[in-house]
Enzyme design. Sequence first.
Site, PDB file in Angstrom:
ATOM      1  N   ASN A 150      -4.902   1.788  -1.678  1.00  0.00           N
ATOM      2  CA  ASN A 150      -5.389   0.411  -1.838  1.00  0.00           C
ATOM      3  C   ASN A 150      -6.133   0.211  -3.151  1.00  0.00           C
ATOM      4  O   ASN A 150      -6.592  -0.890  -3.445  1.00  0.00           O
ATOM      5  CB  ASN A 150      -6.297   0.006  -0.659  1.00  0.00           C
ATOM      6  CG  ASN A 150      -7.692   0.578  -0.762  1.00  0.00           C
ATOM      7  OD1 ASN A 150      -7.906   1.636  -1.365  1.00  0.00           O
ATOM      8  ND2 ASN A 150      -8.656  -0.099  -0.169  1.00  0.00           N
TER       9      ASN A 150
ATOM     10  N   ALA B  20      -2.297   3.718  16.005  1.00  0.00           N
ATOM     11  CA  ALA B  20      -1.876   4.903  15.263  1.00  0.00           C
ATOM     12  C   ALA B  20      -1.018   4.512  14.057  1.00  0.00           C
ATOM     13  O   ALA B  20      -0.235   5.310  13.558  1.00  0.00           O
ATOM     14  CB  ALA B  20      -1.101   5.852  16.179  1.00  0.00           C
ATOM     15  N   GLY B  21      -1.180   3.269  13.595  1.00  0.00           N
ATOM     16  CA  GLY B  21      -0.441   2.798  12.426  1.00  0.00           C
ATOM     17  C   GLY B  21      -1.194   3.086  11.139  1.00  0.00           C
ATOM     18  O   GLY B  21      -2.107   3.926  11.096  1.00  0.00           O
TER      19      GLY B  21
ATOM     20  N   ASP C 237     -10.454   2.392   2.149  1.00  0.00           N
ATOM     21  CA  ASP C 237     -10.620   1.700   3.432  1.00  0.00           C
ATOM     22  C   ASP C 237     -11.491   2.500   4.407  1.00  0.00           C
ATOM     23  O   ASP C 237     -12.380   1.960   5.060  1.00  0.00           O
ATOM     24  CB  ASP C 237      -9.258   1.427   4.080  1.00  0.00           C
ATOM     25  CG  ASP C 237      -8.500   0.290   3.408  1.00  0.00           C
ATOM     26  OD1 ASP C 237      -9.160  -0.616   2.855  1.00  0.00           O
ATOM     27  OD2 ASP C 237      -7.255   0.308   3.434  1.00  0.00           O
TER      28      ASP C 237
ATOM     29  N   MET D 184     -11.451  -4.063  13.127  1.00  0.00           N
ATOM     30  CA  MET D 184     -11.189  -4.100  11.690  1.00  0.00           C
ATOM     31  C   MET D 184     -10.832  -5.508  11.200  1.00  0.00           C
ATOM     32  O   MET D 184     -10.952  -5.799  10.015  1.00  0.00           O
ATOM     33  CB  MET D 184     -10.054  -3.135  11.339  1.00  0.00           C
ATOM     34  CG  MET D 184     -10.452  -1.682  11.403  1.00  0.00           C
ATOM     35  SD  MET D 184      -9.149  -0.691  10.647  1.00  0.00           S
ATOM     36  CE  MET D 184      -9.695   0.943  11.119  1.00  0.00           C
TER      37      MET D 184
ATOM     38  N   LYS E 280       0.813  -1.219   0.000  1.00  0.00           N
ATOM     39  CA  LYS E 280       0.000   0.000   0.000  1.00  0.00           C
ATOM     40  C   LYS E 280       0.853   1.279   0.000  1.00  0.00           C
ATOM     41  O   LYS E 280       0.454   2.290  -0.567  1.00  0.00           O
ATOM     42  CB  LYS E 280      -0.973  -0.006   1.174  1.00  0.00           C
ATOM     43  CG  LYS E 280      -2.070  -1.061   1.030  1.00  0.00           C
ATOM     44  CD  LYS E 280      -3.085  -0.960   2.157  1.00  0.00           C
ATOM     45  CE  LYS E 280      -4.170  -2.018   2.004  1.00  0.00           C
ATOM     46  NZ  LYS E 280      -5.228  -1.873   3.038  1.00  0.00           N
TER      47      LYS E 280
END
Length: 273
Positions: free
Chosen positions: A90, A131-132, A105, A217, A69
């Site tokens: 994506n 926080a990624g 996303d 998620m 990505k």
Amino acid sequence: MSPSPERYGVIGNPIAHSKSPDIHAEFARQTAQHMVYERILAPVDAFAASVHGLIVQGFKGANVTVPFKLDAHALATTLTERAQAAGAVNTLKFDGDRIIGDNTDGVGLVTDIVVNAGVALRGRRVLLLGAGGAARGVILPILAESPERLVIANRTVSKAEELVVQFTANGKVSASNFGALHEPFDVVINATSASLSADLPPVAVEVFGAGSLAYDMMYGKEPTVFMQFASRHGASVRDGLGMLVEQAAESFMLWRGVRPATASVFAALRSRL
């Protein structure tokens, strides 16, 4: 003689597990689009060459999954606002000499929460765990819903603070470490990778209430550890399968200009998990 179907695919490494071909095949059937959609395995060090190979073969677009990505973000010649905000791509659309990079996303997540789960984000207190890249990709679409506030929590709070700086002009957003959270939120979204290892983000039970939605998620045949934990403390729960289907529908719309219905595709995928 009828023209050949237009070609699309999903590019990743590994890729055999991807459900995207099943999803897009059903979307194409449902909307009578003359297209095919394939799995494309790219060498980890040859993403750009692989994409240019697809363009030469006449592909019209591709979805991008792990670990590419960020590579897709770097390769795109044009980025949508949400791809710029996410810092990752994506979805690619090939338009002449242009490679358009998008990130669907976040809108997939928001659509699954607001439309499918029927939980409004407007005026609500939203907690985003992590926080990624997964978290960063959904912040702009969440803030576009005008929540009362969005708190980004992370083990390393400085990473959350970096995101606050980036998105502070888009809405009321703040940072926290996990241990400082002791109040209920209306929506709690797990964007950490903890569920992959059957682990739990270190959040206090107070973040969940009787009216809370806890959204992971990740998805699987059984509820994740996070979902089980939240459910035990009064929250309703939902996994990320709907997000997967809705982000695919957004990609399909970008490519084909028609939005497919998602309910039957979601139900079919759920039954096969």
